[in-house]
Design a protein around this motif. Structure first.
Motif, short mmCIF file in Angstrom:
data_model
loop_
_atom_site.label_atom_id
_atom_site.label_comp_id
_atom_site.label_asym_id
_atom_site.label_seq_id
_atom_site.Cartn_x
_atom_site.Cartn_y
_atom_site.Cartn_z
N LYS B 25 0.76 -1.47 0.07
CA LYS B 25 -0.23 0.07 -0.02
C LYS B 25 0.85 1.33 0.09
CE LYS B 25 -3.11 -2.43 2.85
NZ LYS B 25 -3.75 -2.76 4.22
N GLY B 26 1.20 1.75 -0.99
CA GLY B 26 1.97 2.96 -1.48
C GLY B 26 3.25 2.94 -0.59
N ILE B 27 4.14 2.06 -0.75
CA ILE B 27 5.49 2.20 -0.14
C ILE B 27 6.41 3.38 -0.77
CG2 ILE B 27 7.50 0.72 0.30
CD1 ILE B 27 5.79 -1.50 1.19
N ASN B 28 7.00 4.04 0.03
CA ASN B 28 8.07 5.00 -0.14
C ASN B 28 9.36 4.64 0.57
OD1 ASN B 28 6.63 6.84 -2.03
ND2 ASN B 28 5.29 7.33 -0.07
N LEU B 29 10.49 4.38 -0.13
CA LEU B 29 11.51 3.81 0.35
C LEU B 29 12.74 4.44 -0.52
CD1 LEU B 29 12.47 1.38 2.48
CD2 LEU B 29 12.15 -0.18 0.30
N SER B 30 14.08 4.38 0.10
CA SER B 30 15.21 4.90 -0.65
C SER B 30 16.24 4.03 0.08
CB SER B 30 15.42 6.26 -0.26
OG SER B 30 16.55 6.59 -0.73
N ILE B 31 16.75 3.22 -0.45
CA ILE B 31 18.00 2.20 -0.11
C ILE B 31 19.40 2.78 -0.78
CG2 ILE B 31 18.92 0.20 0.08
CD1 ILE B 31 16.14 -0.92 -0.17
N ILE B 37 20.00 -3.88 4.61
CA ILE B 37 18.76 -3.73 5.01
C ILE B 37 18.07 -4.94 5.24
CG2 ILE B 37 16.32 -2.83 4.22
CD1 ILE B 37 18.12 -0.59 4.09
N ALA B 38 17.35 -4.78 6.42
CA ALA B 38 16.37 -6.13 6.63
C ALA B 38 14.86 -5.75 6.70
CB ALA B 38 16.57 -6.71 7.95
N ILE B 39 14.24 -6.30 5.71
CA ILE B 39 12.87 -6.24 5.66
C ILE B 39 12.17 -7.16 6.40
CG2 ILE B 39 10.81 -6.00 4.41
CD1 ILE B 39 12.80 -5.08 1.70
N THR B 40 11.40 -6.87 7.46
CA THR B 40 10.90 -7.74 8.48
C THR B 40 9.25 -7.76 8.53
OG1 THR B 40 11.14 -6.66 10.26
CG2 THR B 40 12.88 -8.05 9.87
N GLY B 41 8.72 -8.58 9.22
CA GLY B 41 7.18 -8.66 9.28
C GLY B 41 6.65 -9.95 9.51
N SER B 42 5.53 -9.94 9.55
CA SER B 42 4.80 -11.41 9.97
C SER B 42 4.52 -12.00 8.71
CB SER B 42 3.67 -11.39 10.95
OG SER B 42 2.65 -10.60 10.10
N SER B 43 4.13 -13.35 8.76
CA SER B 43 4.04 -13.95 7.66
C SER B 43 2.84 -13.23 6.76
CB SER B 43 3.71 -15.42 7.84
OG SER B 43 3.25 -16.10 6.49
N GLY B 44 3.00 -13.11 5.47
CA GLY B 44 1.88 -12.68 4.79
C GLY B 44 1.67 -11.12 4.76
N CYS B 45 2.63 -10.40 5.26
CA CYS B 45 2.72 -8.79 5.47
C CYS B 45 2.95 -8.19 3.99
CB CYS B 45 3.56 -8.35 6.60
SG CYS B 45 5.24 -8.60 6.10
N GLY B 46 3.62 -8.91 3.24
CA GLY B 46 3.94 -8.09 1.93
C GLY B 46 5.34 -7.98 1.75
N LYS B 47 6.29 -8.79 2.72
CA LYS B 47 7.72 -8.28 2.55
C LYS B 47 8.35 -9.03 1.34
CE LYS B 47 9.00 -11.80 6.05
NZ LYS B 47 7.36 -12.32 6.60
N ASP B 218 0.85 -5.45 6.97
CA ASP B 218 -0.42 -5.23 6.24
C ASP B 218 -0.07 -4.26 4.79
OD1 ASP B 218 -1.91 -6.82 7.89
OD2 ASP B 218 -2.56 -5.14 9.07
N GLY B 219 1.12 -4.56 4.45
CA GLY B 219 1.47 -4.04 3.06
C GLY B 219 1.95 -2.44 3.32
N GLU B 220 2.39 -2.03 4.43
CA GLU B 220 2.64 -0.64 4.84
C GLU B 220 4.05 -0.69 5.57
OE1 GLU B 220 -0.85 2.45 4.92
OE2 GLU B 220 -1.24 0.57 6.36
N ILE B 221 5.03 0.28 5.51
CA ILE B 221 5.92 0.35 6.33
C ILE B 221 5.41 1.07 7.43
CG2 ILE B 221 8.30 1.64 6.63
CD1 ILE B 221 8.79 1.20 3.64
N VAL B 222 5.82 0.11 8.70
CA VAL B 222 5.35 0.50 9.78
C VAL B 222 6.53 1.33 11.08
CG1 VAL B 222 3.09 -0.68 10.12
CG2 VAL B 222 5.10 -1.67 10.83
N GLU B 223 7.69 0.86 10.35
CA GLU B 223 8.94 1.23 11.01
C GLU B 223 10.16 0.99 10.27
OE1 GLU B 223 8.97 -0.84 14.92
OE2 GLU B 223 11.31 -0.47 15.04
#
Lengths: 367, 224
Positions: B25-31, B37-47, B218-223
């Motif tokens: 859902k509308g992710i803005n990211l700069s790497i 970088i580690a992308i984490t989250g629960s299963s099915g979160c969209g990572k 849920d498809g969004e960056i929360v942290e």
């Protein structure tokens, strides 16, 4: 990446071996038939050349190629000899032999050289000559089906009687003789208890007037009179059916082989779906995947083609033991390879295209 | 310098169907180049979906992705494949090796796709095999080696074309803890050598070794 393509072909040996066998049988069948068809056409062409300046005369409604027995009288032959524009005539008497459709032609023993030409080459023995009038002797031409296995001194059966082979013409010689075996006409007529003639070969004094004289004979004497052109055309009509059958068998074998190839390649694509996904994920383009599968198809076709040519070699060798006109040529090898590789490539385009458009994200989830 | 930038990235699965699902859902990211970088989250979160979009294996429904300032949404599938071959190295949880090929052949594959001749590709592959500690396994089939060794092969393959970015989706997910640690050490060493490393993981211990953690829910960056 030919090495990878080769390796992939060894992954399912049985399936690919069966596909190769399908291609090989198709190629062998096609080449054998083309070889026979080519040989017959070449013989007809030679026959036509040998008959230039001659007119074949036989009763109305009959055909030279199926005529046997007596149908014309000796007086008619004399009448024809005096016809305007005719140089000389050679009467003949034809009988069909039991041996695979061969045809024996009885010719006057003193007119053989007129019939076949002085320069004819004899491979073994001698020609029939004046002294042979009533003798049961025979000279075989290379169009005789058992030519290769028959030697001077052998006996061949004509109308149930033994004839001694006294001569054997060189291969390709005597193509202007409608029969496959030449015997003295008197000996043949004596066995058949007749003095009638099957037909008469007329030699015209001016080659340029052949067609015109043939027309005159036809309209004046009420008989069939065919020039070499007519004969070649008739022969060609007969052989065009053989050629058509050759092409039909070629198309059918191509379809059967092609379906086998398409099936093998489609199964291969289906089994390797995940692998294709991996390849695409690590950077393979559509063309690379397409090329990979087409390479495998070309290799299948090449192996099938080589196997088919080998089979055809054996087949044509067996045929050539009886028929001198069947032979494997470089052209045929080229046609065989082109046919097998072209067929494989053509029928693999769709499977390869299917592989090329696999979506990596879906393929990677495929188990 | 940013290696990857995403702008308002969105991914909808089964769009227009009853089971339509908004995964990103509308992710803005700069790497940045060289980041870990580690992308984490629960299963099915969209990572993993986010990683697939960044890697160009999947396409976003909306939004833009810039790889080294080059916007990729207008690229053809083949252009994306070439980009993947030249810029990225992939390490998957399921290893994704080609089972019919040997260790050596798997590692040479990206180089062969890059048109490097077989001999040179094999020379480099042997060096990489040494680097990941698989000496002597060159001619083994994939089915003949362990899971940890398979992941090492995958890393060697990822390094074949000198990638600028390594994307690893749960690289230790199918490995025991010892093998997992060894794989992480190899990946971290690669990052130290200047390669940008993006890891998707649900394992916080692994995520904590990264310079930056991006948490998805849920498809969004929360942290971040």
């Amino acid at each position: 990446m030919i090495d990878i393509a080769l390796k992939n072909l060894f992954r399912n040996k049985t399936r690919n071996a069966l596909t190769i066998l399908g291609i090989a049988i198709g190629v062998a069948l096609l080449l054998s038939l083309v070889s026979i068809s080519d040989g017959i056409n070449k013989r007809i062409s030679n026959f036509g050349e040998g008959m230039v300046g001659t007119i074949s005369v036989f009763p109305e409604g009959k055909s030279m190629f199926i005529s046997t027995g007596g149908q014309l009288s000796k007086d008619f032959a004399d009448e024809l000899e005096n016809f305007e524009g005719v140089d000389y005539v050679t009467p003949y008497y034809g009988v069909r032999l039991q041996y695979m459709g061969s045809y024996a032609m009885g010719v006057p023993a003193d007119k053989v050289s007129e019939m076949v030409g002085e320069e004819i080459k004899i491979k073994e023995g001698r020609m029939i000559d004046e002294g042979d009038n009533d003798e049961r002797v025979a000279v075989i031409c290379s169009t005789y089906l058992n030519y290769k296995n028959t030697n001077v001194g052998d006996r061949i059966s004509i109308l149930g009687k033994d004839f001694e082979v006294v001569g054997k013409l060189e291969e390709g010689e005597g193509n202007n003789i409608a029969g496959n075996v030449m015997v003295p006409i008197d000996a043949l007529q004596e066995i058949d208890k007749t003095d009638q003639l099957t037909g008469i070969i007329v030699r015209v004094s001016d080659v340029k007037r052949t067609e015109e004289i043939a027309e005159d004979i036809k309209s004046t004497l009420g008989v069939e009179a065919e020039t070499s052109k007519d004969l070649v055309r008739k022969f060609s009509d007969m052989t065009s059916e053989i050629s058509l059958m050759t092409y039909a068998i070629g198309v059918i074998s191509a379809l059967i082989g092609g379906i086998g190839i398409a099936n093998t390649m489609l199964m291969s694509v289906s089994e390797r779906r995940r692998e294709i996904g991996i390849m695409k994920a690590i950077g393979a383009t559509r063309n690379m995947i397409l090329k990979q599968f087409l390479q495998e198809a070309v290799i299948l076709g090449l192996i099938g083609g080589i196997a088919g040519i080998t089979l055809a070699f054996l087949g044509i060798y067996m045929i050539s033991l009886m028929m001198t006109f069947a032979a494997m040529t470089l052209n045929l090898i080229f046609v065989g390879l082109l046919f097998s590789v072209g067929l494989s490539t053509l029928f693999s385009i769709y499977p390869a295209y299917t592989a090329a458009k696999v979506d990596p994200i879906i393929a990677l989830k495929y188990e | 310098m940013p290696a990857i930038i995403t702008k308002n990235l969105q991914k909808i699965f089964n769009k227009g169907k009853n089971n339509e699902f908004l995964a990103i859902k509308g992710i803005n990211l700069s790497i940045d180049e060289g980041e870990f970088i580690a992308i984490t989250g629960s299963s099915g979160c969209g990572k993993s979906t986010l990683l697939n979009l960044i890697s160009t294996i999947d396409s976003p429904t909306e939004g833009k992705i810039y790889i080294y300032d080059k916007e990729i949404s207008n690229m053809s599938d083949d252009e994306k494949a070439i980009l993947r071959r030249k810029i990225f190295g992939f390490v998957f949880q399921q290893f994704n090796l080609i089972n019919s090929l040997t260790v050596l052949e798997n590692i040479t594959m990206p180089m062969r796709l890059e048109d490097l001749n077989k001999k040179k590709a094999e020379e480099r592959a042997r060096l990489l095999i040494k680097q990941v500690g698989l000496d002597g396994k060159e001619n083994n089939k994939i089915s003949e080696i362990s899971g940890g060794q398979m992941q090492r092969v995958a890393i060697a393959r990822a390094l074949a074309n000198n990638p600028k970015i390594i994307l690893a989706d749960e690289p230790t997910g199918n490995l025991d803890s010892k093998s997992g640690m060894q794989i992480m050490e190899i990946l971290k060493d690669l990052n130290k050598s200047g390669i940008t490393l993006i890891i998707v993981t649900h394992d916080l211990n692994i995520a904590n070794t990264a310079e930056r953690i991006i948490k998805i829910k849920d498809g969004e960056i929360v942290e971040s």
